[in-house]
Scaffold this active site. Sequence first.
Site, short mmCIF file in Angstrom:
data_model
loop_
_atom_site.label_atom_id
_atom_site.label_comp_id
_atom_site.label_asym_id
_atom_site.label_seq_id
_atom_site.Cartn_x
_atom_site.Cartn_y
_atom_site.Cartn_z
N ARG A 94 -102.19 -21.08 37.54
CA ARG A 94 -101.33 -20.41 36.43
C ARG A 94 -99.80 -19.93 37.51
O ARG A 94 -100.15 -19.10 38.24
CB ARG A 94 -101.95 -19.49 35.90
CG ARG A 94 -101.10 -18.70 34.73
CD ARG A 94 -101.71 -18.15 33.83
NE ARG A 94 -102.62 -16.85 34.28
CZ ARG A 94 -103.19 -15.77 33.40
NH1 ARG A 94 -102.75 -16.18 32.00
NH2 ARG A 94 -103.51 -15.06 33.73
N ASP A 100 -95.05 -28.30 44.85
CA ASP A 100 -94.79 -28.86 46.01
C ASP A 100 -96.19 -28.51 47.15
O ASP A 100 -96.33 -29.51 48.14
CB ASP A 100 -93.66 -28.23 46.72
CG ASP A 100 -92.20 -28.97 46.44
OD1 ASP A 100 -92.47 -30.01 45.75
OD2 ASP A 100 -91.16 -28.47 46.76
N ASP A 152 -103.44 -11.73 25.22
CA ASP A 152 -102.10 -11.36 25.01
C ASP A 152 -101.80 -11.52 23.56
O ASP A 152 -100.81 -10.82 23.16
CB ASP A 152 -101.21 -12.29 25.94
CG ASP A 152 -100.97 -11.58 27.14
OD1 ASP A 152 -100.28 -10.69 27.37
OD2 ASP A 152 -101.26 -12.48 28.29
N HIS A 200 -101.41 -12.75 37.10
CA HIS A 200 -102.20 -11.44 37.31
C HIS A 200 -102.97 -11.39 38.48
O HIS A 200 -103.81 -10.27 38.29
CB HIS A 200 -103.00 -11.58 35.95
CG HIS A 200 -102.28 -11.14 34.50
ND1 HIS A 200 -101.27 -10.29 34.54
CD2 HIS A 200 -102.24 -11.74 33.52
CE1 HIS A 200 -100.72 -10.23 33.22
NE2 HIS A 200 -101.16 -11.45 32.70
N GLU A 242 -99.69 -17.48 23.04
CA GLU A 242 -100.25 -16.06 23.37
C GLU A 242 -99.52 -15.05 22.71
O GLU A 242 -99.28 -13.90 23.23
CB GLU A 242 -100.68 -15.71 24.57
CG GLU A 242 -99.72 -16.14 25.88
CD GLU A 242 -100.17 -15.72 27.31
OE1 GLU A 242 -101.58 -15.39 27.51
OE2 GLU A 242 -99.55 -16.31 28.35
C1 3PY Z 1 -104.86 -14.17 28.00
O1 3PY Z 1 -105.81 -13.96 27.14
O2 3PY Z 1 -103.79 -13.84 27.53
C2 3PY Z 1 -104.82 -15.03 28.88
O3 3PY Z 1 -103.68 -15.09 29.50
C3 3PY Z 1 -105.86 -15.65 29.56
O4 3PY Z 1 -106.64 -16.47 28.57
MG MG Z 2 -102.01 -13.98 29.01
#
Ligand code: 3PY
Ligand code: MG
Length: 251
Positions: free
Chosen positions: A69, A83, A174, A44, A148
């Site tokens: 991430r 890598d 999410d 993000h 999530e």
């Molecule tokens: C979320 O809360 O969806 C995340 O990816 C980060 O915690």
């Molecule tokens: Mg998330």
Amino acid sequence: MIAFKQRLAEGRTLLGLWQALANNYTADISARAGFDWLLFDGEHSPNTPQTLLGQLQAVCAHLVEPIARVPSGDPVWIKQYLDIGFTTLLVPMVDTAEQAAAVVAACRYPPAGIRGVASATARATGFGLDRSYLGEVAERITVIVQIESREALANVAAIAAIDGIDALFIGPADLAASLGHLGNPGHEDVQEAIAIAKAVIDAANKPAGIFALSPDDARNRIAEGFRFISIGTDIGVLLTGARNLVSSVRQ
Ligand code: 3PY
Ligand code: MG
């Protein structure tokens, strides 16, 4: 260097700061602040492997675990992030055991997995000087997947059971959206789902992590036994500090 999965096994809750500013200086400053880990966000934030490389280099002299991430579980992203030298990856939106197994395979070389070999041209291997990297990769790399979505909640036991999934991280934002509470991760339905997921992860004997919504939430999550917790973001720290500064001076 101790693998992050070993540090997770030590017992102390490990506190992290989300890095979303995509900036080497911010990473350098954050690495001196006492956090156990920093999360460099490729999902993000305006990061590329090139910007992530600079941030990784900026923190490597410090005793803080750099976690990246990836934008998705695509093996191409995973290969590039590994890598350049990240040894701990957080993979978002892992909803099924099959997806979790594919993530593990993307982190391992054949025959255990499908990761392509760039031995002498990869920073991960010390540009070919670290002769033990290829053989030790499974021990050195920590794979964390994010739970999530409603689907992931239904499959969390099967995801946690996959060999090579070292930890599971709950994404409240999410998860809230998936459960019909977009923008309201504090909703009781979401909190209940988090408690159930945490119990399942505990039962699988894997470490559970979470993104805390506030310092109070973070303290509660520590008491609940979460093993690694993000307690804020670089953007939040900057914005809060800046707003407090201006309001402390303006008449
Ligand atoms: C979320 O809360 O969806 C995340 O990816 C980060 O915690
Ligand atoms: Mg998330």
